[in-house]
Design an enzyme around this catalytic site. Sequence first.
Site, PDB file in Angstrom:
ATOM      1  CG  HIS A 177      -2.064   0.932   1.082  1.00  0.00           C
ATOM      2  ND1 HIS A 177      -1.978   2.282   1.332  1.00  0.00           N
ATOM      3  CD2 HIS A 177      -3.324   0.693   0.664  1.00  0.00           C
ATOM      4  CE1 HIS A 177      -3.145   2.829   1.072  1.00  0.00           C
ATOM      5  NE2 HIS A 177      -3.977   1.903   0.668  1.00  0.00           N
TER       6      HIS A 177
ATOM      7  CG  ASP B  10      -8.455  -4.612  -2.795  1.00  0.00           C
ATOM      8  OD1 ASP B  10      -9.652  -4.455  -2.534  1.00  0.00           O
ATOM      9  OD2 ASP B  10      -7.753  -3.771  -3.382  1.00  0.00           O
TER      10      ASP B  10
HETATM   11  N1  ACO Z   1       4.061  -7.602  -4.842  1.00  0.00           N
HETATM   12  C1  ACO Z   1       5.399  -7.621  -5.090  1.00  0.00           C
HETATM   13  N2  ACO Z   1       6.180  -6.528  -5.016  1.00  0.00           N
HETATM   14  C2  ACO Z   1       5.604  -5.377  -4.679  1.00  0.00           C
HETATM   15  C3  ACO Z   1       4.221  -5.290  -4.406  1.00  0.00           C
HETATM   16  C4  ACO Z   1       3.446  -6.463  -4.494  1.00  0.00           C
HETATM   17  N3  ACO Z   1       2.120  -6.438  -4.246  1.00  0.00           N
HETATM   18  N4  ACO Z   1       3.910  -3.997  -4.108  1.00  0.00           N
HETATM   19  C5  ACO Z   1       5.060  -3.331  -4.181  1.00  0.00           C
HETATM   20  N5  ACO Z   1       6.079  -4.141  -4.516  1.00  0.00           N
HETATM   21  C6  ACO Z   1       7.507  -3.800  -4.659  1.00  0.00           C
HETATM   22  C7  ACO Z   1       7.779  -3.067  -5.959  1.00  0.00           C
HETATM   23  O1  ACO Z   1       8.108  -3.972  -6.989  1.00  0.00           O
HETATM   24  C8  ACO Z   1       8.931  -2.198  -5.551  1.00  0.00           C
HETATM   25  O2  ACO Z   1      10.084  -2.992  -5.492  1.00  0.00           O
HETATM   26  P1  ACO Z   1      11.546  -2.396  -5.839  1.00  0.00           P
HETATM   27  O3  ACO Z   1      11.858  -1.442  -4.731  1.00  0.00           O
HETATM   28  O4  ACO Z   1      12.432  -3.584  -5.889  1.00  0.00           O
HETATM   29  O5  ACO Z   1      11.416  -1.697  -7.179  1.00  0.00           O
HETATM   30  C9  ACO Z   1       8.582  -1.789  -4.106  1.00  0.00           C
HETATM   31  O6  ACO Z   1       7.785  -2.870  -3.610  1.00  0.00           O
HETATM   32  C10 ACO Z   1       7.806  -0.488  -4.004  1.00  0.00           C
HETATM   33  O7  ACO Z   1       6.698  -0.572  -4.873  1.00  0.00           O
HETATM   34  P2  ACO Z   1       5.977   0.681  -5.482  1.00  0.00           P
HETATM   35  O8  ACO Z   1       5.268   0.271  -6.727  1.00  0.00           O
HETATM   36  O9  ACO Z   1       6.932   1.829  -5.553  1.00  0.00           O
HETATM   37  O10 ACO Z   1       4.945   1.016  -4.336  1.00  0.00           O
HETATM   38  P3  ACO Z   1       3.730   1.991  -4.494  1.00  0.00           P
HETATM   39  O11 ACO Z   1       3.541   2.615  -3.168  1.00  0.00           O
HETATM   40  O12 ACO Z   1       3.910   2.889  -5.666  1.00  0.00           O
HETATM   41  O13 ACO Z   1       2.519   1.004  -4.867  1.00  0.00           O
HETATM   42  C11 ACO Z   1       0.682  -0.450  -4.694  1.00  0.00           C
HETATM   43  C12 ACO Z   1       1.506   0.648  -4.003  1.00  0.00           C
HETATM   44  C13 ACO Z   1       0.260   0.033  -6.085  1.00  0.00           C
HETATM   45  C14 ACO Z   1      -0.562  -0.725  -3.872  1.00  0.00           C
HETATM   46  C15 ACO Z   1       1.555  -1.729  -4.803  1.00  0.00           C
HETATM   47  O14 ACO Z   1       1.935  -2.172  -3.525  1.00  0.00           O
HETATM   48  C16 ACO Z   1       0.870  -2.853  -5.584  1.00  0.00           C
HETATM   49  O15 ACO Z   1       0.955  -2.873  -6.811  1.00  0.00           O
HETATM   50  N6  ACO Z   1       0.167  -3.778  -4.886  1.00  0.00           N
HETATM   51  C17 ACO Z   1      -0.567  -4.834  -5.567  1.00  0.00           C
HETATM   52  C18 ACO Z   1      -1.889  -4.313  -6.072  1.00  0.00           C
HETATM   53  C19 ACO Z   1      -2.866  -4.067  -4.949  1.00  0.00           C
HETATM   54  O16 ACO Z   1      -3.066  -4.896  -4.080  1.00  0.00           O
HETATM   55  N7  ACO Z   1      -3.523  -2.895  -5.023  1.00  0.00           N
HETATM   56  C20 ACO Z   1      -4.534  -2.515  -4.046  1.00  0.00           C
HETATM   57  C21 ACO Z   1      -4.028  -1.399  -3.171  1.00  0.00           C
HETATM   58  S1  ACO Z   1      -5.205  -0.977  -1.940  1.00  0.00           S
HETATM   59  C22 ACO Z   1      -6.374  -0.151  -2.792  1.00  0.00           C
HETATM   60  O17 ACO Z   1      -6.179   0.566  -3.708  1.00  0.00           O
HETATM   61  C23 ACO Z   1      -7.680  -0.380  -2.377  1.00  0.00           C
END
Ligand code: ACO
Length: 428
Positions: free
Chosen positions: A310, A367
């Site tokens: 998140h 979720d």
């Molecule tokens: N699985 C694996 N790796 C992940 C995940 C995940 N779910 N989420 C983040 N990471 C990793 C990224 O690859 C990145 O790694 P790196 O540092 O090696 O490049 C690091 O964690 C940071 O990720 P960002 O994308 O910069 O984090 P951001 O804060 O931008 O994204 C998000 C948040 C979009 C929710 C992300 O965690 C994600 O894609 N989660 C999966 C989708 C999801 O569950 N979305 C629902 C969110 S809650 C909502 O909207 C209701």
Amino acid sequence: MTEKATLTDKATLTVGDRSIELPVITGTENELAVDITSLRKETGMVTLDPGYVNTGSTLSSITYIDGENGILRYRGYPIEELAERSNFVETSYLLIKGELPNSEEYEKFRQKLRVHSMIHEDLKHFYDGFPSSAHPMAILSAMVCSLSTYYPEAVESEEDTDLTVCRLLSKVRTIAAYSFKKSVGQPFIYPNNSMSYCANFLYMMFGMPTEQYQPDPEVEKALNLLLILHADHEQNCSTSTVRMVGSSQTNLFACISAGICALWGALHGGANQRVLEQLEYIHESGGNVEKFVAGVKDKSEGQRLMGFGHRVYRNHDPRAKIIKEACHNLLNHLGVSDQYLDIALRLEEVALSDEYFIERKLYPNVDFYSGIMYRAMGIPTNMFTVMFALGRLPGWIAHWLEMRDSPDNRIHRPRQIYTGEKLRHYPA
Ligand code: ACO
């Protein structure tokens, strides 16, 4: 009445041999922000923050989140207390009006939602134009925007606003249930206004003209809980979209329709559908959770663990904690044992003890378990994000009203840093 942000300090920015002072403001929970409104005027510079990771777009008194400590409050009330003691209609009132209703206000609000539950008969024909395979989020967004053609008077006065808000809250539920009926080729079921908000939704979803249907009170309770937990989450992608679109002074229906589209994406509300698809995939490919997690970490297939991570929560998502417990309770009540729940529990265990997820502070979000609850209620996977939209609606409305009534409601218009070609001329 909520206190406003106060001017508490000054920050000094030095560029080359020039320094300017910028105001530092403090919110009611001591969150600090440097106010850069005068930066461009004073220096010609803008700030650059892709994805608005560190940009406050507004002052807001609706929802407070402390991501480090897993705190979520609507209008000051902890989510845990609302989840335990409130219902969705009351929480909607709280978000939209700012205070919990007294019994008279509550009854009046509930009554308004009851009488506005039907959609215009002509609007029902719109469903004929969609293929039965249409994603219900596309239908929802189109139908909500279409409401503006039936109610163009929208929000001239406070009374109009109230009416529009109640129409939206009530009719979106009907539109959502009809999208499901359309997808399974069953006749639409008119709302039964003697029922509560959530029971009426279940009735329109699962009722049939040929037989009596009485929603299970435990399922109704679980639905209330899920909708409360989704009701607001401050400046997330879809809510910011509602505010952004609304800042151009378009009507509320169009803004909510845009919010629905923003929510649809896999990284936002669409994640609940993806979680279930991911669990299904793991199950069908032999149930090897460790192998799946290794594939996520490997990143070669660009696969993320859906329902994990998140932007704001860096410790735990308080909503996920509540949903996990509610999920066990619901499945116990229904006497259902879901193999997907077992996979989800194992996935959570494996991920939470893995360095990759620990280092990046990735935890289950709202979720992760919600889909398993919806599945147990009989709601199909492609409707999960519609359920999210139904829950988020009062939050969107509250933010739209706050944006509209703010003394600083200028059109939203970010800047950019241009990196394209320099001036060149069209060939002679
Ligand atoms: N699985 C694996 N790796 C992940 C995940 C995940 N779910 N989420 C983040 N990471 C990793 C990224 O690859 C990145 O790694 P790196 O540092 O090696 O490049 C690091 O964690 C940071 O990720 P960002 O994308 O910069 O984090 P951001 O804060 O931008 O994204 C998000 C948040 C979009 C929710 C992300 O965690 C994600 O894609 N989660 C999966 C989708 C999801 O569950 N979305 C629902 C969110 S809650 C909502 O909207 C209701």
